[in-house]
Enzyme design. Sequence first.
Site, PDB file in Angstrom:
ATOM      1  N   LYS A  13     -34.052  -9.002   6.586  1.00  0.00           N
ATOM      2  CA  LYS A  13     -32.701  -9.569   6.731  1.00  0.00           C
ATOM      3  C   LYS A  13     -32.617 -10.954   6.083  1.00  0.00           C
ATOM      4  O   LYS A  13     -31.668 -11.265   5.383  1.00  0.00           O
ATOM      5  CB  LYS A  13     -32.311  -9.699   8.210  1.00  0.00           C
ATOM      6  CG  LYS A  13     -32.223  -8.405   8.962  1.00  0.00           C
ATOM      7  CD  LYS A  13     -31.692  -8.623  10.372  1.00  0.00           C
ATOM      8  CE  LYS A  13     -32.510  -9.582  11.183  1.00  0.00           C
ATOM      9  NZ  LYS A  13     -33.624  -9.033  11.909  1.00  0.00           N
ATOM     10  N   ARG A  88     -27.761  -9.661  19.691  1.00  0.00           N
ATOM     11  CA  ARG A  88     -28.926  -8.828  19.976  1.00  0.00           C
ATOM     12  C   ARG A  88     -28.702  -7.980  21.221  1.00  0.00           C
ATOM     13  O   ARG A  88     -29.530  -7.124  21.529  1.00  0.00           O
ATOM     14  CB  ARG A  88     -30.144  -9.719  20.186  1.00  0.00           C
ATOM     15  CG  ARG A  88     -31.008  -9.936  18.950  1.00  0.00           C
ATOM     16  CD  ARG A  88     -32.234 -10.631  19.438  1.00  0.00           C
ATOM     17  NE  ARG A  88     -33.386 -10.742  18.628  1.00  0.00           N
ATOM     18  CZ  ARG A  88     -33.604 -11.593  17.649  1.00  0.00           C
ATOM     19  NH1 ARG A  88     -32.657 -12.349  17.214  1.00  0.00           N
ATOM     20  NH2 ARG A  88     -34.777 -11.678  17.081  1.00  0.00           N
ATOM     21  N   ARG A 127     -46.545 -12.425   7.346  1.00  0.00           N
ATOM     22  CA  ARG A 127     -45.481 -13.420   7.184  1.00  0.00           C
ATOM     23  C   ARG A 127     -45.982 -14.832   7.537  1.00  0.00           C
ATOM     24  O   ARG A 127     -46.715 -15.018   8.498  1.00  0.00           O
ATOM     25  CB  ARG A 127     -44.319 -13.039   8.108  1.00  0.00           C
ATOM     26  CG  ARG A 127     -43.092 -13.880   7.899  1.00  0.00           C
ATOM     27  CD  ARG A 127     -41.863 -13.135   8.272  1.00  0.00           C
ATOM     28  NE  ARG A 127     -41.584 -13.202   9.701  1.00  0.00           N
ATOM     29  CZ  ARG A 127     -40.401 -12.894  10.222  1.00  0.00           C
ATOM     30  NH1 ARG A 127     -39.423 -12.489   9.452  1.00  0.00           N
ATOM     31  NH2 ARG A 127     -40.215 -12.961  11.519  1.00  0.00           N
ATOM     32  N   ARG A 160     -46.310 -17.630  12.781  1.00  0.00           N
ATOM     33  CA  ARG A 160     -45.635 -17.845  14.061  1.00  0.00           C
ATOM     34  C   ARG A 160     -46.316 -17.012  15.145  1.00  0.00           C
ATOM     35  O   ARG A 160     -46.723 -15.886  14.889  1.00  0.00           O
ATOM     36  CB  ARG A 160     -44.170 -17.409  13.929  1.00  0.00           C
ATOM     37  CG  ARG A 160     -43.293 -18.512  13.407  1.00  0.00           C
ATOM     38  CD  ARG A 160     -41.985 -18.038  12.846  1.00  0.00           C
ATOM     39  NE  ARG A 160     -41.327 -16.967  13.584  1.00  0.00           N
ATOM     40  CZ  ARG A 160     -40.180 -16.407  13.183  1.00  0.00           C
ATOM     41  NH1 ARG A 160     -39.591 -16.821  12.073  1.00  0.00           N
ATOM     42  NH2 ARG A 160     -39.623 -15.450  13.885  1.00  0.00           N
ATOM     43  N   ARG A 171     -41.333  -7.182  20.861  1.00  0.00           N
ATOM     44  CA  ARG A 171     -40.017  -7.410  20.258  1.00  0.00           C
ATOM     45  C   ARG A 171     -39.397  -6.101  19.795  1.00  0.00           C
ATOM     46  O   ARG A 171     -38.194  -5.912  19.912  1.00  0.00           O
ATOM     47  CB  ARG A 171     -40.145  -8.388  19.085  1.00  0.00           C
ATOM     48  CG  ARG A 171     -40.403  -9.804  19.548  1.00  0.00           C
ATOM     49  CD  ARG A 171     -41.035 -10.621  18.463  1.00  0.00           C
ATOM     50  NE  ARG A 171     -40.083 -11.040  17.466  1.00  0.00           N
ATOM     51  CZ  ARG A 171     -40.453 -11.540  16.285  1.00  0.00           C
ATOM     52  NH1 ARG A 171     -41.723 -11.655  15.982  1.00  0.00           N
ATOM     53  NH2 ARG A 171     -39.547 -11.921  15.438  1.00  0.00           N
TER      54      ARG A 171
HETATM   55  P1  AMP Z   1     -35.947 -14.357  15.156  1.00  0.00           P
HETATM   56  O1  AMP Z   1     -36.297 -15.553  14.345  1.00  0.00           O
HETATM   57  O2  AMP Z   1     -34.529 -13.892  14.946  1.00  0.00           O
HETATM   58  O3  AMP Z   1     -36.941 -13.262  15.036  1.00  0.00           O
HETATM   59  O4  AMP Z   1     -35.986 -14.828  16.690  1.00  0.00           O
HETATM   60  C1  AMP Z   1     -37.165 -15.301  17.291  1.00  0.00           C
HETATM   61  C2  AMP Z   1     -37.008 -15.302  18.804  1.00  0.00           C
HETATM   62  O5  AMP Z   1     -35.899 -16.123  19.180  1.00  0.00           O
HETATM   63  C3  AMP Z   1     -36.701 -13.944  19.426  1.00  0.00           C
HETATM   64  O6  AMP Z   1     -37.859 -13.179  19.659  1.00  0.00           O
HETATM   65  C4  AMP Z   1     -36.016 -14.352  20.731  1.00  0.00           C
HETATM   66  O7  AMP Z   1     -36.964 -14.798  21.682  1.00  0.00           O
HETATM   67  C5  AMP Z   1     -35.201 -15.556  20.302  1.00  0.00           C
HETATM   68  N1  AMP Z   1     -33.842 -15.175  19.840  1.00  0.00           N
HETATM   69  C6  AMP Z   1     -33.310 -15.284  18.578  1.00  0.00           C
HETATM   70  N2  AMP Z   1     -32.033 -14.849  18.536  1.00  0.00           N
HETATM   71  C7  AMP Z   1     -31.736 -14.427  19.804  1.00  0.00           C
HETATM   72  C8  AMP Z   1     -30.582 -13.848  20.408  1.00  0.00           C
HETATM   73  N3  AMP Z   1     -29.472 -13.579  19.709  1.00  0.00           N
HETATM   74  N4  AMP Z   1     -30.642 -13.568  21.738  1.00  0.00           N
HETATM   75  C9  AMP Z   1     -31.740 -13.814  22.462  1.00  0.00           C
HETATM   76  N5  AMP Z   1     -32.874 -14.341  21.948  1.00  0.00           N
HETATM   77  C10 AMP Z   1     -32.884 -14.656  20.639  1.00  0.00           C
END
Ligand code: AMP
Length: 224
Positions: A13, A88, A127, A160, A171
Amino acid sequence: MNLVFIGKQGVGKGTYAQRLISEFKIPQLSTGDLLRAEIKSGSGLGKKLEAIMNSGALVSDEIVSEMLEKRLQQADAQNGFILDGYPRTENQAKILDELAEKMHKRIDIVLDFVAPDKVLLQRLTGRRQCKQCGAIYHVKNMPSKAEGICDKCGGQLYQRDDDKEEAIKKRFEAFEKQTKPVLAFYKKQKKLVEIDASGEVEKIFSEVIKALKSRKLIEKLFEV
Ligand code: AMP
Protein backbone atom coordinates in the site's frame (compact mmCIF):
# COMPACT_ATOMS: atom_id res chain seq x y z
CA MET A 1 -10.03 12.50 -4.93
CA ASN A 2 -10.32 10.85 -1.55
CA LEU A 3 -9.05 7.29 -1.52
CA VAL A 4 -8.85 4.51 1.02
CA PHE A 5 -6.21 1.80 0.67
CA ILE A 6 -6.95 -1.51 2.39
CA GLY A 7 -4.78 -4.60 2.55
CA LYS A 8 -2.72 -6.69 4.90
CA GLN A 9 0.61 -5.37 6.02
CA GLY A 10 3.29 -5.91 3.40
CA VAL A 11 0.90 -5.85 0.44
CA GLY A 12 2.56 -2.66 -0.89
CA LYS A 13 0.00 0.00 0.00
CA GLY A 14 2.79 2.39 0.94
CA THR A 15 4.57 1.90 -2.39
CA TYR A 16 1.47 2.60 -4.48
CA ALA A 17 0.53 5.55 -2.31
CA GLN A 18 4.01 7.02 -2.90
CA ARG A 19 3.50 6.70 -6.66
CA LEU A 20 0.15 8.48 -6.51
CA ILE A 21 1.62 11.21 -4.29
CA SER A 22 4.31 12.02 -6.82
CA GLU A 23 1.95 11.84 -9.83
CA PHE A 24 -1.08 13.62 -8.37
CA LYS A 25 0.29 15.67 -5.44
CA ILE A 26 -2.14 14.38 -2.84
CA PRO A 27 -0.84 13.29 0.57
CA GLN A 28 -0.84 9.82 2.07
CA LEU A 29 -2.31 9.81 5.55
CA SER A 30 -1.07 6.78 7.43
CA THR A 31 -2.44 6.23 10.91
CA GLY A 32 0.56 3.96 11.63
CA ASP A 33 2.86 6.93 10.89
CA LEU A 34 0.74 9.28 13.04
CA LEU A 35 0.94 6.81 15.92
CA ARG A 36 4.69 6.33 15.50
CA ALA A 37 5.13 10.13 15.54
CA GLU A 38 3.31 10.22 18.87
CA ILE A 39 5.63 7.51 20.22
CA LYS A 40 8.67 9.45 19.00
CA SER A 41 7.44 12.57 20.83
CA GLY A 42 8.04 10.68 24.09
CA SER A 43 4.58 11.57 25.50
CA GLY A 44 2.77 9.45 28.10
CA LEU A 45 0.26 8.46 25.43
CA GLY A 46 3.17 7.49 23.14
CA LYS A 47 4.47 5.03 25.75
CA LYS A 48 1.07 3.33 25.99
CA LEU A 49 0.80 3.20 22.19
CA GLU A 50 4.22 1.62 21.86
CA ALA A 51 3.28 -1.32 24.08
CA ILE A 52 0.04 -1.94 22.16
CA MET A 53 1.64 -1.66 18.72
CA ASN A 54 4.62 -3.87 19.57
CA SER A 55 2.22 -6.61 20.66
CA GLY A 56 0.56 -6.52 17.21
CA ALA A 57 -2.81 -5.44 18.62
CA LEU A 58 -4.90 -2.51 17.36
CA VAL A 59 -5.01 0.87 19.08
CA SER A 60 -8.48 2.01 20.22
CA ASP A 61 -10.83 3.52 17.62
CA GLU A 62 -11.14 6.73 19.71
CA ILE A 63 -7.41 7.50 19.85
CA VAL A 64 -6.76 6.76 16.16
CA SER A 65 -9.85 8.60 14.93
CA GLU A 66 -9.00 11.72 16.93
CA MET A 67 -5.50 11.78 15.46
CA LEU A 68 -6.88 11.28 11.95
CA GLU A 69 -9.48 14.05 12.34
CA LYS A 70 -6.71 16.55 13.18
CA ARG A 71 -4.66 15.38 10.20
CA LEU A 72 -7.61 15.63 7.78
CA GLN A 73 -8.05 19.28 8.72
CA GLN A 74 -4.56 20.25 7.59
CA ALA A 75 -4.21 22.31 4.39
CA ASP A 76 -2.47 19.66 2.27
CA ALA A 77 -5.39 17.23 2.64
CA GLN A 78 -8.02 19.59 1.21
CA ASN A 79 -7.70 18.60 -2.48
CA GLY A 80 -7.60 14.89 -1.82
CA PHE A 81 -5.85 12.23 0.22
CA ILE A 82 -4.95 8.57 0.39
CA LEU A 83 -5.87 6.94 3.65
CA ASP A 84 -3.52 4.10 4.50
CA GLY A 85 -4.15 1.91 7.53
CA TYR A 86 -7.53 3.45 8.34
CA PRO A 87 -10.32 2.36 8.66
CA ARG A 88 -9.30 -0.96 10.14
CA THR A 89 -12.63 -1.72 11.85
CA GLU A 90 -16.23 -1.28 10.78
CA ASN A 91 -16.65 1.28 13.55
CA GLN A 92 -13.76 3.30 12.12
CA ALA A 93 -15.41 3.16 8.66
CA LYS A 94 -18.58 4.65 10.16
CA ILE A 95 -16.54 7.31 12.01
CA LEU A 96 -14.77 8.16 8.73
CA ASP A 97 -18.08 8.70 6.91
CA GLU A 98 -19.14 11.04 9.73
CA LEU A 99 -15.84 12.94 9.64
CA ALA A 100 -16.04 13.27 5.85
CA GLU A 101 -19.61 14.53 5.99
CA LYS A 102 -18.67 17.12 8.62
CA MET A 103 -15.95 18.36 6.26
CA HIS A 104 -18.23 18.24 3.15
CA LYS A 105 -16.16 15.47 1.63
CA ARG A 106 -16.77 11.88 0.61
CA ILE A 107 -14.70 8.76 0.18
CA ASP A 108 -14.59 8.19 -3.60
CA ILE A 109 -13.07 4.73 -3.91
CA VAL A 110 -11.66 1.99 -1.70
CA LEU A 111 -8.85 -0.13 -3.13
CA ASP A 112 -8.43 -3.56 -1.57
CA PHE A 113 -4.90 -4.88 -2.26
CA VAL A 114 -4.80 -8.69 -2.10
CA ALA A 115 -1.85 -11.15 -2.04
CA PRO A 116 -1.26 -14.59 -0.41
CA ASP A 117 -0.01 -14.62 3.22
CA LYS A 118 3.15 -16.54 2.25
CA VAL A 119 4.23 -13.80 -0.15
CA LEU A 120 3.48 -11.11 2.41
CA LEU A 121 5.47 -12.80 5.19
CA GLN A 122 8.53 -12.93 2.95
CA ARG A 123 8.16 -9.28 2.08
CA LEU A 124 7.61 -8.13 5.66
CA THR A 125 10.53 -9.84 7.31
CA GLY A 126 12.82 -8.02 4.81
CA ARG A 127 11.28 -4.62 5.46
CA ARG A 128 13.42 -1.88 7.03
CA GLN A 129 12.38 1.61 8.11
CA CYS A 130 14.37 4.79 8.70
CA LYS A 131 14.50 5.77 12.39
CA GLN A 132 14.67 9.44 11.45
CA CYS A 133 12.24 10.10 8.56
CA GLY A 134 10.15 6.90 8.43
CA ALA A 135 11.07 5.98 4.81
CA ILE A 136 10.50 2.30 3.97
CA TYR A 137 13.01 -0.02 2.25
CA HIS A 138 13.30 -3.75 1.59
CA VAL A 139 16.56 -5.67 1.85
CA LYS A 140 15.85 -7.39 -1.49
CA ASN A 141 13.10 -5.57 -3.41
CA MET A 142 13.96 -1.95 -2.56
CA PRO A 143 17.36 -1.74 -0.87
CA SER A 144 18.94 1.56 0.22
CA LYS A 145 22.09 2.54 -1.68
CA ALA A 146 24.28 2.03 1.41
CA GLU A 147 23.29 -0.89 3.63
CA GLY A 148 21.46 0.20 6.78
CA ILE A 149 21.44 3.90 5.85
CA CYS A 150 18.50 5.95 4.54
CA ASP A 151 18.98 7.40 1.01
CA LYS A 152 16.74 10.35 1.82
CA CYS A 153 18.12 11.63 5.13
CA GLY A 154 21.10 9.47 6.13
CA GLY A 155 19.19 8.06 9.15
CA GLN A 156 19.68 4.54 10.49
CA LEU A 157 17.46 1.75 9.10
CA TYR A 158 15.95 -0.81 11.48
CA GLN A 159 13.45 -3.67 11.57
CA ARG A 160 10.26 -2.60 13.32
CA ASP A 161 9.25 -4.89 16.21
CA ASP A 162 5.85 -5.22 14.53
CA ASP A 163 7.57 -6.57 11.37
CA LYS A 164 8.87 -9.63 13.25
CA GLU A 165 7.17 -12.94 12.43
CA GLU A 166 5.27 -13.43 15.69
CA ALA A 167 3.73 -9.93 15.54
CA ILE A 168 2.98 -10.25 11.83
CA LYS A 169 0.92 -13.39 12.38
CA LYS A 170 -1.07 -11.61 15.10
CA ARG A 171 -1.64 -8.68 12.77
CA PHE A 172 -2.88 -10.99 10.01
CA GLU A 173 -5.35 -12.51 12.47
CA ALA A 174 -6.47 -9.06 13.57
CA PHE A 175 -6.90 -8.11 9.91
CA GLU A 176 -9.02 -11.15 9.10
CA LYS A 177 -11.23 -10.60 12.11
CA GLN A 178 -11.62 -6.85 12.14
CA THR A 179 -11.04 -5.59 8.61
CA LYS A 180 -13.22 -8.03 6.67
CA PRO A 181 -16.37 -6.22 7.89
CA VAL A 182 -14.81 -2.99 6.55
CA LEU A 183 -14.65 -4.58 3.09
CA ALA A 184 -18.29 -5.63 3.37
CA PHE A 185 -19.17 -2.08 4.45
CA TYR A 186 -17.59 -0.53 1.33
CA LYS A 187 -18.85 -3.27 -0.97
CA LYS A 188 -22.36 -2.32 0.09
CA GLN A 189 -21.56 1.31 -0.77
CA LYS A 190 -20.23 0.10 -4.17
CA LYS A 191 -16.89 1.77 -3.52
CA LEU A 192 -14.74 -1.36 -3.24
CA VAL A 193 -12.30 -2.40 -6.00
CA GLU A 194 -10.02 -5.43 -5.52
CA ILE A 195 -6.44 -5.13 -6.79
CA ASP A 196 -4.31 -8.26 -7.30
CA ALA A 197 -1.12 -7.18 -5.54
CA SER A 198 0.95 -10.34 -5.90
CA GLY A 199 2.80 -9.49 -9.14
CA GLU A 200 5.08 -6.78 -10.52
CA VAL A 201 4.92 -3.26 -9.12
CA GLU A 202 4.34 -1.65 -12.55
CA LYS A 203 1.47 -3.98 -13.40
CA ILE A 204 -0.18 -3.42 -10.03
CA PHE A 205 0.20 0.34 -10.34
CA SER A 206 -1.44 0.31 -13.78
CA GLU A 207 -4.35 -1.61 -12.25
CA VAL A 208 -4.65 1.15 -9.65
CA ILE A 209 -4.75 3.81 -12.37
CA LYS A 210 -7.31 1.77 -14.32
CA ALA A 211 -9.54 1.60 -11.24
CA LEU A 212 -9.29 5.39 -10.71
CA LYS A 213 -10.05 6.06 -14.37
CA SER A 214 -13.03 3.72 -14.34
CA ARG A 215 -14.55 5.96 -11.67
CA LYS A 216 -13.52 9.12 -13.53
CA LEU A 217 -11.40 10.15 -10.53
CA ILE A 218 -8.29 11.20 -12.41
CA GLU A 219 -10.25 13.74 -14.48
CA LYS A 220 -11.78 14.99 -11.24
CA LEU A 221 -8.37 15.54 -9.75
CA PHE A 222 -7.15 17.62 -12.67
CA GLU A 223 -10.26 19.80 -12.49
CA VAL A 224 -9.30 20.92 -8.95
P1 AMP B 1 0.79 0.17 10.19
O1 AMP B 1 1.97 1.06 10.08
O2 AMP B 1 -0.41 0.68 9.43
O3 AMP B 1 1.10 -1.25 9.89
O4 AMP B 1 0.33 0.21 11.72
C1 AMP B 1 1.16 -0.23 12.76
C2 AMP B 1 0.35 -0.44 14.03
O5 AMP B 1 -0.29 0.79 14.40
C3 AMP B 1 -0.79 -1.44 13.91
O6 AMP B 1 -0.37 -2.77 14.11
C4 AMP B 1 -1.73 -0.97 15.03
O7 AMP B 1 -1.24 -1.37 16.30
C5 AMP B 1 -1.60 0.53 14.95
N1 AMP B 1 -2.59 1.13 14.02
C6 AMP B 1 -2.37 1.78 12.83
N2 AMP B 1 -3.52 2.20 12.27
C7 AMP B 1 -4.52 1.79 13.11
C8 AMP B 1 -5.94 1.90 13.07
N3 AMP B 1 -6.59 2.49 12.06
N4 AMP B 1 -6.64 1.39 14.12
C9 AMP B 1 -6.02 0.79 15.15
N5 AMP B 1 -4.68 0.63 15.23
C10 AMP B 1 -3.93 1.13 14.24
